[in-house]
Design a protein around this motif. Structure first.
Motif, PDB file in Angstrom:
ATOM      1  N   ARG A   1      -9.102   4.566   1.166  1.00 43.03           N
ATOM      2  CA  ARG A   1     -10.002   4.146   2.246  1.00 43.03           C
ATOM      3  C   ARG A   1     -11.456   4.473   1.914  1.00 43.03           C
ATOM      4  O   ARG A   1     -12.368   3.747   2.300  1.00 43.03           O
TER       5      ARG A   1
ATOM      6  N   ARG B   1      -2.185  -5.003   6.680  1.00 40.54           N
ATOM      7  CA  ARG B   1      -2.581  -4.389   5.405  1.00 40.54           C
ATOM      8  C   ARG B   1      -1.760  -3.129   5.128  1.00 40.54           C
ATOM      9  O   ARG B   1      -1.336  -2.881   4.002  1.00 40.54           O
TER      10      ARG B   1
ATOM     11  N   LYS C   1      -6.937  -1.611  -3.188  1.00 37.30           N
ATOM     12  CA  LYS C   1      -7.215  -3.037  -2.973  1.00 37.30           C
ATOM     13  C   LYS C   1      -7.063  -3.435  -1.505  1.00 37.30           C
ATOM     14  O   LYS C   1      -7.787  -4.285  -1.008  1.00 37.30           O
ATOM     15  N   LEU C   2      -6.123  -2.807  -0.821  1.00 33.09           N
ATOM     16  CA  LEU C   2      -5.857  -3.209   0.563  1.00 33.09           C
ATOM     17  C   LEU C   2      -6.644  -2.396   1.599  1.00 33.09           C
ATOM     18  O   LEU C   2      -6.841  -2.875   2.717  1.00 33.09           O
TER      19      LEU C   2
ATOM     20  N   TYR D   1      -9.753  -0.245   0.838  1.00 35.40           N
ATOM     21  CA  TYR D   1     -11.162   0.067   0.601  1.00 35.40           C
ATOM     22  C   TYR D   1     -12.071  -1.008   1.193  1.00 35.40           C
ATOM     23  O   TYR D   1     -11.961  -2.184   0.859  1.00 35.40           O
ATOM     24  N   GLN D   2     -12.966  -0.577   2.055  1.00 34.87           N
ATOM     25  CA  GLN D   2     -13.971  -1.424   2.702  1.00 34.87           C
ATOM     26  C   GLN D   2     -13.368  -2.646   3.398  1.00 34.87           C
ATOM     27  O   GLN D   2     -13.999  -3.689   3.501  1.00 34.87           O
ATOM     28  N   ASN D   3     -12.154  -2.501   3.882  1.00 37.19           N
ATOM     29  CA  ASN D   3     -11.508  -3.542   4.672  1.00 37.19           C
ATOM     30  C   ASN D   3     -11.228  -2.990   6.062  1.00 37.19           C
ATOM     31  O   ASN D   3     -10.989  -1.789   6.217  1.00 37.19           O
TER      32      ASN D   3
END
Length: 171
Positions: free
Chosen positions: A50, A105, A94-95, A97-99
């Motif tokens: 995260r 997710r 990938k799922l 970080y910055q999402n």
């Protein structure tokens, strides 16, 4: 969000603490059997993912796995488990970080890690190491990974909802 510099003191200090936490959770607060290991170090991996980019998270999870294996060996060293650790960190990164935090997710990441990396790849590593048949491996590991999928999904959801990650992310 603005990309943070990977050489900043924040990154070095943060990753060091998280790697140490991962080694402790993976080595001391875990239960090790011949073909399975029960640990909660995935929580630290999710937190890393995260806060930090996927490649950095993958490198840190691989490093913490290597440190844990070298300092506190519980079974023979096998390089494949480092690959699994790196893929786990990269998948989470990938799922997460910055999402935005979204249930889909979390479920997708948990599914890929538990059913893909933990079940399939780790079973392959155990088959190579010990010559165990696939029937024995899957008979014992499928129920464990189904339970792990639920635990991963619930705990990561709770952690992401409770912990204020936005304070630690650069803007």
């Amino acid at each position: 969000m603005k990309e943070m510099r990977l050489s900043s003191a924040y990154v070095v200090a943060g990753m060091s603490v998280l790697i140490a936490m991962q080694v402790v959770l993976g080595s001391f607060l875990s239960i090790q059997f011949l073909i399975t290991k029960i640990t909660f170090s995935f929580i630290v991996t999710a937190i890393m993912a995260r806060l930090f980019p996927p490649r950095l998270t993958a490198a840190a999870t691989t490093m913490s796995s290597l440190i844990g294996m070298l300092l506190f060996p519980k079974f023979s060293f096998f390089f494949g488990f480092l690959i699994t650790a790196g893929l786990t960190g990269y998948t989470f990164g990938k799922l997460f970080y910055q999402n935005p935090v979204a249930l889909w997710r979390i479920l997708l990441a948990s599914f890929i890690v538990t059913m893909g990396w933990n079940l399939l790849l780790n079973s392959l590593w155990l088959h190579i190491m010990y010559g165990m048949t696939w029937n024995v491996l899957f008979a014992t590991r499928i129920p464990q990974e189904l339970i792990s999928f639920v635990i991963y999904s619930v705990l990561i959801t709770v952690i992401f909802r409770v912990f204020p990650f936005d304070r630690f992310m650069t803007k």
